[in-house]
Design a protein around this motif. Structure first.
Motif, PDB file in Angstrom:
ATOM      1  N   ALA A  42     -44.890 -38.565  22.683  1.00 36.17           N
ATOM      2  CA  ALA A  42     -44.562 -38.383  21.266  1.00 36.17           C
ATOM      3  C   ALA A  42     -43.536 -39.419  20.778  1.00 36.17           C
ATOM      4  CB  ALA A  42     -44.034 -36.974  21.020  1.00 36.17           C
ATOM      5  N   PRO A 127     -46.455 -42.010  17.735  1.00 38.05           N
ATOM      6  CA  PRO A 127     -47.791 -42.196  17.141  1.00 38.05           C
ATOM      7  C   PRO A 127     -47.930 -41.501  15.783  1.00 38.05           C
ATOM      8  CG  PRO A 127     -47.902 -40.853  19.156  1.00 38.05           C
ATOM      9  CD  PRO A 127     -46.507 -41.372  19.060  1.00 38.05           C
ATOM     10  N   ASP A 128     -47.117 -40.454  15.528  1.00 39.68           N
ATOM     11  CA  ASP A 128     -47.215 -39.728  14.255  1.00 39.68           C
ATOM     12  C   ASP A 128     -46.218 -40.242  13.217  1.00 39.68           C
ATOM     13  OD1 ASP A 128     -49.175 -38.164  15.416  1.00 39.68           O
ATOM     14  OD2 ASP A 128     -47.727 -36.692  16.160  1.00 39.68           O
ATOM     15  N   GLY A 129     -45.660 -41.429  13.428  1.00 40.39           N
ATOM     16  CA  GLY A 129     -44.704 -41.968  12.465  1.00 40.39           C
ATOM     17  C   GLY A 129     -43.285 -41.852  12.969  1.00 40.39           C
TER      18      GLY A 129
END
Lengths: 146, 79
Positions: A42, A127-129
Motif C-alpha cells: 500500500a 498505488p491508490d494515490g
C-alpha cells in the motif's frame, strides 16, 4: 548530544559503533531503529517534511527532559526527511546511561514523543494515490504512558 | 517583506511552500492570504494550526519586521 535530520540513507550499525566508542563509565547503551514499512504494497514511498532548525530545536527540548529524567550520559537522534523507501531506516535513537533500565526507558520515551508530537508532516504515496498521515490512537496512548 | 512558509497539507492546499509577502503583523498576513485564497485563509485558521515567528511558536497577533520568518504549522504527524 546529537540531534540531526538527514535526507540520505544511513547505517544504524555504524551509528551505534560511533556512539558507543570511548565510554568507560556508561555501562548501558540502548538503541532503537525504525524502518519504513511497505504495508503490504500500500505504501510505495514515504515523504517526510520537517521545518529545519525548528524541528531539531523542538526535539532538543524533549531530549533535555529525557537527559534529566533518566540521568542519561548522552543521547543521539538521527531522523530521515524527504523520500524514504520501504525497508530503509527512518529514525535512529541511542541513549547512554550508567545502567540498562534508564537507557531502555529513555529510548522508549524519546520514541513515543517522536512518533506522536515531533514537528514532522508525513505523506504516504501508494498505488491508490497519496495521503497525509496523522498519529494513531495507539501513538497517543503510548505517549500518554509517560 | 516577511518570508512565509507553509508545511504539510497547507502547502498542498496553497500550491506553494514559500513566498515573500508584505505584512505588518500576523493578522494582516492572514487577511492578505485569505483575500487571495479563501480556502487557504480558512485552513490557516483551522483547528490545531500553529504559527511560528522566527522559529518560535506564538499565539494571537504579533508584529512582523521586514525580515521576519512566519511559518504556518498544521497538526504535527510525528516521524
Amino acid at each position: 548530544m546529537s540531534i540531526r535530520l538527514t535526507e540520505a540513507p544511513f547505517d544504524p550499525g555504524a551509528l551505534l559503533t560511533a556512539f558507543s566508542q570511548g565510554r568507560t563509565e556508561t555501562g548501558a547503551v540502548a538503541t532503537f531503529t525504525g524502518i519504513a514499512r511497505a504495508e503490504a504494497g500500500a505504501t510505495a514511498v514515504l515523504e517526510l517534511e520537517a521545518y529545519p532548525g525548528f524541528t531539531e530545536a523542538e526535539i532538543g527540548k524533549i531530549a533535555d527532559q529525557a537527559r534529566e529524567r533518566f540521568g542519561l550520559h548522552d543521547l543521539a537522534i538521527l531522523h530521515r526527511v524527504g523520500r524514504i523507501a520501504p525497508g530503509e531506516p527512518i529514525v535512529f535513537v541511542a541513549t547512554a546511561a550508567g545502567h540498562r533500565r534508564a537507557a531502555f526507558e529513555a529510548c522508549d520515551f524519546l520514541m513515543d514523543y517522536l512518533k506522536s508530537r515531533a514537528p514532522f508532516w508525513k505523506k504516504e504515496r501508494g498505488p491508490d494515490g497519496e495521503r497525509w498521515i496523522e498519529p494513531t490512537a495507539q501513538d497517543h496512548a503510548d505517549r500518554d504512558r509517560w | 517583506m516577511a518570508r512565509v512558509l507553509l508545511f504539510g497539507p497547507l502547502r498542498d492546499l496553497a500550491g506553494w511552500r514559500e513566498r515573500r509577502i508584505d505584512a505588518a503583523s500576523v493578522a494582516v498576513l492572514r487577511s492578505v492570504l485569505a483575500a487571495e485564497d479563501a480556502a487557504l485563509g480558512a485552513a490557516l485558521g483551522g483547528k490545531g494550526v500553529q504559527v511560528a515567528v522566527d522559529q518560535a511558536v506564538v499565539r494571537g497577533d504579533v508584529a512582523l519586521g521586514a525580515d521576519s520568518e512566519v511559518a504556518f504549522l498544521p497538526p504535527m504527524s510525528g516521524g
